[in-house]
Design a protein around this motif. Structure first.
Motif, PDB file in Angstrom:
ATOM      1  N   THR A 509       6.144 -46.344  18.035  1.00 46.10           N
ATOM      2  CA  THR A 509       4.712 -46.282  18.862  1.00 46.10           C
ATOM      3  C   THR A 509       5.147 -46.658  20.248  1.00 46.10           C
ATOM      4  N   ASN A 514       2.557 -38.637  22.556  1.00 46.67           N
ATOM      5  CA  ASN A 514       1.835 -38.498  21.098  1.00 46.67           C
ATOM      6  C   ASN A 514       2.124 -37.161  20.619  1.00 46.67           C
ATOM      7  N   ASN A 517       1.069 -35.675  17.307  1.00 44.51           N
ATOM      8  CA  ASN A 517       0.054 -36.999  16.538  1.00 44.51           C
ATOM      9  C   ASN A 517       1.062 -37.804  16.301  1.00 44.51           C
ATOM     10  N   ARG A 519       2.530 -40.598  17.080  1.00 42.92           N
ATOM     11  CA  ARG A 519       2.181 -41.907  17.319  1.00 42.92           C
ATOM     12  C   ARG A 519       1.021 -42.493  16.617  1.00 42.92           C
ATOM     13  N   THR A 520      -0.039 -41.652  16.543  1.00 48.09           N
ATOM     14  CA  THR A 520      -1.088 -42.022  15.791  1.00 48.09           C
ATOM     15  C   THR A 520      -0.821 -42.050  14.175  1.00 48.09           C
ATOM     16  N   SER A 521       0.169 -41.076  13.673  1.00 48.87           N
ATOM     17  CA  SER A 521       0.616 -41.401  12.461  1.00 48.87           C
ATOM     18  C   SER A 521       1.259 -42.617  12.106  1.00 48.87           C
ATOM     19  N   TYR A 523       0.757 -45.459  13.439  1.00 49.21           N
ATOM     20  CA  TYR A 523      -0.399 -46.448  13.596  1.00 49.21           C
ATOM     21  C   TYR A 523      -1.288 -46.292  12.214  1.00 49.21           C
ATOM     22  N   GLU A 524      -1.362 -45.319  11.804  1.00 46.21           N
ATOM     23  CA  GLU A 524      -2.107 -45.273  10.490  1.00 46.21           C
ATOM     24  C   GLU A 524      -1.274 -45.619   9.459  1.00 46.21           C
ATOM     25  N   ASP A 573      -6.756 -42.583  23.252  1.00 46.83           N
ATOM     26  CA  ASP A 573      -5.975 -42.319  21.662  1.00 46.83           C
ATOM     27  C   ASP A 573      -5.352 -43.772  21.391  1.00 46.83           C
ATOM     28  N   SER A 576      -7.856 -46.339  20.547  1.00 42.75           N
ATOM     29  CA  SER A 576      -8.595 -45.913  19.330  1.00 42.75           C
ATOM     30  C   SER A 576      -7.720 -46.396  18.236  1.00 42.75           C
ATOM     31  N   ASN A 577      -6.247 -46.002  18.513  1.00 44.63           N
ATOM     32  CA  ASN A 577      -5.299 -46.659  17.494  1.00 44.63           C
ATOM     33  C   ASN A 577      -5.220 -48.106  17.349  1.00 44.63           C
ATOM     34  N   SER A 580      -8.309 -49.370  15.098  1.00 47.26           N
ATOM     35  CA  SER A 580      -8.212 -48.776  13.532  1.00 47.26           C
ATOM     36  C   SER A 580      -7.154 -50.138  13.080  1.00 47.26           C
TER      37      SER A 580
END
Length: 861
Positions: A509, A514, A517, A519-521, A523-524, A573, A576-577, A580
């Motif tokens: 990350t 990103n 997506n 980087r978001t994956s 963090y998820e 983004d 938000s990450n 979460s």
């Protein structure tokens, strides 16, 4: 600047010129709507004007009547209908004249405008002769542009209004459309427009499909069109077949046997990709339909019933013909294909996965030889296709059938994560992700887990697509092998890997990009490792908390350095990450977050202020505060003075439904957390909630959680809810009086949700007063509560959640008045019937019904 110049500028490549022109047009629309519409209509039919100007006029006309947003559409419709009849008739005449334009783009935009007017007027019984007029135009055989635009208009009308509105004209519409789609039609442009119109009208002609002769003719015309010399006509014909299979599956056995098997298999092999894609989509639709029918049959069998529709098993019958084609198409990958571009190999892979779900075990022996012969091939196309085939058939067959194959394949797949070809590595990562997601029981932890985790972590250093798939695989391992909330164990199978995996994900990350997506994956995935952390890895969670808070502080400090839209989106983004991950950390650490609570709250307040009007970031920040409040409970009271001034503007953001909904949810979080301390804020909370309920701007769906919020406040403050009781119940009674039109499915669904919200509010209010000396205050309101319960009981399609709330409320009322105060109301036949008939209910609902029967029995003794 005259009208032509203004319209031309709306198509200008220069953004400022275009925006200026659009602004002037908008102003003209507001200032003198009738003159504005007549001006545009005159320009639309002006054959001396430039085509692009006429096109702009048509688009402006359509956009003045048609809007995607429901509220705006209502405003536009009202504005149009308020025009005097002469002006409207003049504009409609101009729209119909423009259909005959020799310029196809002008004719098409005129067709869109005609349909936009029809969508407003036909549902209220106006302009009923438009279909007759359009059908008359179809008789002008020599005027091809008019016939094409007319068919487009008919298609757009069919697409935009409900079938029952034109039910009386469906035969005539179908006749005109089919006539234009026949192979005898000499003009391909007319055939193409007719096939498109037929696609849009297929839901209108349900009665025609019930009649065998008419159905045969429709199917004959469509099947013949799949062999047309024009590629667009062929594509449209296959699109029609896909939709026909969706709408009329139960009527298709005869046609599958006589024509569709052969036509679609030939279509899948077609050299024109657009045709092949639609033919593949046909079989994807068949497989989806038959999988759904299998679920319905299993459910019906469970209850000893006969399913409403039965499968024809087209996919199982066609398996020997379609499977070899699909496997061959898997090898048609393109080296430099755009990852977001849908192509035949992707479509074939998707169809193969759906086929596996439809035919289950039958697919395994048919696919294994292809995999075995290609998995180690020199040509990367064959290797990648073999891996894709394996991944596609993992879901559908019995796990017992596939598990031995996974045991055999896992070492090979793990080695292939180092393949020289990026496409192969990507598909391998996806397949490993599938195994972790849908076949976790096939992984032998003592044999496979360490090399599997190592391979997925290694893939985090590859390209964006591969990183995304590796994150998915790692996240699935955490979700399925990590600690579960109620298992009570101190460790988990993933514990030895948690620190290393999380560190690798955090490194992934550390990027400004990103792409895809990924980087978001990552963090998820981190969020999953936090959620499923076992007690022996809590120190890892604490370290993640410190890291994320530090990153959040750094990012907030960079707020002033944001230069453009891309920077702003990237900033949003990331925030938000962070939110979460932090919410997951707060829930996991519970009281353990207290040493960091001041820091979390400070950053939350700063983020709310920095977010401005960026709704998604605001929503995340508010939800994080709500999560923190839930953990801190009454200790959160110290933050209220700083937080409430930031919450109230969000509660009053009536134009932003999602943000307002989240803010209302936070009131519920705060009420549950603060308990009786909520009393000092209750007046302000109730005032803003009641104000929102009265708003004409606020989306109606937001009003449901407001009603549920009454329950949270009431249960928090108990009998201190007395000052709001009469007002709240009056509002709830009014909301409960709404009776939907059964033909308006959207309104029916909304009313069901609304009733659930009202029931939740009643349950909360009754709980607040039950077992207190003020319980008598509820007595005047009991009839309204039970009246709503009876309405819900009469709805045979009510969700299970509604039934549970009804039974719970009846039981609570009986429990609140055990001495016969409401005996006559509880002895109503419908209550006894509702509490008895629970044979098909869940065990939880049966248990609740038994309790309710007992308390009702005591209260009516």
């Amino acid at each position: 600047m005259n009208a032509s110049e203004l319209l031309a500028n709306t198509l200008s490549p220069d953004q400022h010129t275009r925006q200026d022109a659009e602004s002037k047009l908008e102003n003209a629309s507001r200032e003198n709507y009738p003159a504005y519409m007549l001006m545009l209509g005159t320009e639309l039919v002006n054959e001396a004007s430039q085509p692009h100007v006429r096109n702009a006029a048509g688009l402006a006309l359509k956009n003045a009547i048609s809007a995607k947003d429901a509220t705006r559409q209502q405003d536009y419709s009202t504005r149009w209908l308020q025009l005097d009849a002469n002006t409207r008739n003049q504009i409609k005449a101009q729209a119909l004249r423009a259909l005959a334009s020799t310029n196809s783009r002008v004719g098409q935009v005129a067709a869109q405008f005609v349909a936009a007017i029809a969508a407003v007027e036909l549902p209220i019984g106006q302009w009923m002769d438009v279909i007759e007029t359009l059908l008359g135009f179809m008789n002008e055989q020599a005027n091809t542009p008019l016939r094409v635009a007319t068919l487009q208009a008919i298609g757009y009308i069919c697409e935009s209004i409900k079938p029952e509105i034109l039910a009386l004209r469906s035969n005539e519409i179908l006749t005109a459309v089919i006539h234009g789609a026949r192979k005898e039609e000499p003009t391909q442009e007319v055939q193409q427009a007719a096939i498109t119109a037929l696609f849009n009208s297929l839901e209108f002609v349900r009665d025609n499909f019930e009649r065998e002769g008419e159905r045969n003719y429709i199917m004959q015309v469509v099947c013949e069109a799949t062999q047309n010399a024009s590629v667009p006509v062929q594509v449209g014909a296959f699109e029609c077949l896909v939709k026909i299979m969706t709408l009329y599956y139960e009527k298709m056995a005869f046609y599958m046997e006589r024509a569709l098997f052969g036509l679609t298999v030939m279509g899948m092999k077609h050299t024109e990709e657009a045709i092949a894609l639609q033919a593949i989509e046909f079989w994807s639709t068949v497989c989806e339909t038959e999988t759904e029918l299998a679920w319905e049959a299993a459910e019906a069998q469970e209850y000893g019933e006969v399913p409403e529709n039965e499968s024809k098993f087209f996919a199982k019958i066609a398996l020997p013909e379609i499977l070899p084609v699909l496997l061959q198409l898997l090898t048609h990958q393109e080296e430099d294909a755009d990852e977001d571009e849908w192509n035949v190999s992707m479509a074939a892979g998707t169809c193969l996965g759906l086929l596996a779900q439809s035919v289950s075990d039958n697919i395994v022996p048919a696919v294994i030889p292809f995999i075995e012969s290609n998995i180690r091939a020199q040509d990367w196309h064959l290797r990648e296709a073999a891996v894709m085939a394996f991944g596609a058939i993992l879901e559908g067959p019995d796990p017992a059938v596939v598990t031995p194959l996974v045991h055999q394949a896992l070492p090979i797949l793990i080695d292939m994560m180092a393949d020289t070809n990026v496409h192969v590595r990507d598909t391998v990562a996806w397949t490993l992700g599938r195994i972790c997601d849908v076949l976790i029981t096939s992984i032998k932890p003592e044999v496979h887990l360490r090399p599997l985790v190592a391979a997925l972590v290694h893939g985090l250093a590859d390209n964006a697509r591969i990183i995304g798939n590796c994150c998915w695989g790692l996240q699935s391992l955490a979700d399925q092998l990590g600690s579960q909330e109620d298992d009570g164990t101190q460790t988990s199978l993933m514990s030895p890997f948690v620190d290393g995996v999380v560190q690798a994900l955090l490194r992934t990350t550390e990027t400004a990009s990103n792409e895809g997506n990924y980087r978001t994956s990552a963090y998820e995935a981190i969020t999953s490792y936090v959620s499923h952390a076992s007690p022996d890895t809590i120190s890892v969670v604490q370290n993640i908390a410190v890291t994320i808070l530090h990153r959040m502080e750094q990012l907030l400090a960079m707020q002033s350095q944001i230069l453009g839209v891309d920077d702003r989106n990237n900033w949003n983004d990331l925030q938000s990450n962070f939110c979460s991950v932090l919410m997951s950390i707060i829930r996991k650490l519970a009281d353990g977050i207290l040493p960091l609570a001041d820091r979390v709250m400070t950053l939350s307040l700063q983020l709310i202020q920095a977010a401005g009007k960026t709704a998604t970031v605001l929503e995340d920040a508010f939800m994080m505060v709500g999560t923190l409040a839930g953990v801190m409970e009454q200790r959160f009271d110290g933050y209220m003075a700083s937080f409430l001034p930031l919450l109230y503007p969000a509660l009053k953001a009536h134009e932003d439904a999602q943000l307002c909904t989240v803010a209302i949810g936070v009131i519920g979080d705060l009420s549950r957390a603060l308990g009786e301390k909520t009393e000092q804020y209750a007046n302000a909370f109730m005032s803003v909630l009641l104000e929102n309920l009265q708003s004409d701007v606020l989306n109606r769906n937001v009003k449901v959680p407001i009603l549920s919020c009454f329950a949270d406040i009431a249960m928090a403050i108990g009998t201190a809810f007395e000052p709001y009781l009469a007002t709240a119940v009056n509002v709830l009674r009014q909301a409960g009086s709404i009776v939907p039109n059964p033909l308006d499915l959207e309104l029916v669904e909304y009313v069901q949700l609304l009733r659930e919200g009202i029931l939740e509010a009643y349950v909360g209010i009754v709980s607040a007063f039950k077992s207190t000396e003020k319980v008598g205050l509820l007595l005047p309101h009991v009839p309204a509560m039970l009246e709503l319960c009876q309405k819900c009981v009469l709805d045979s399609d009510r969700p299970d959640g509604t039934t549970k709330l009804v039974i719970g409320l009846i039981g609570d009322l009986a429990d609140a008045f055990p001495n016969g105060e409401i005996k006559s109301l509880l002895l109503e036949d419908w209550i006894a019937s509702e509490l008895r008939g629970r044979n098909r209910s869940s065990s939880e609902l049966k248990k609740m019904a038994r309790w309710a029967r007992e308390v009702v029995k005591r209260a009516t003794a």
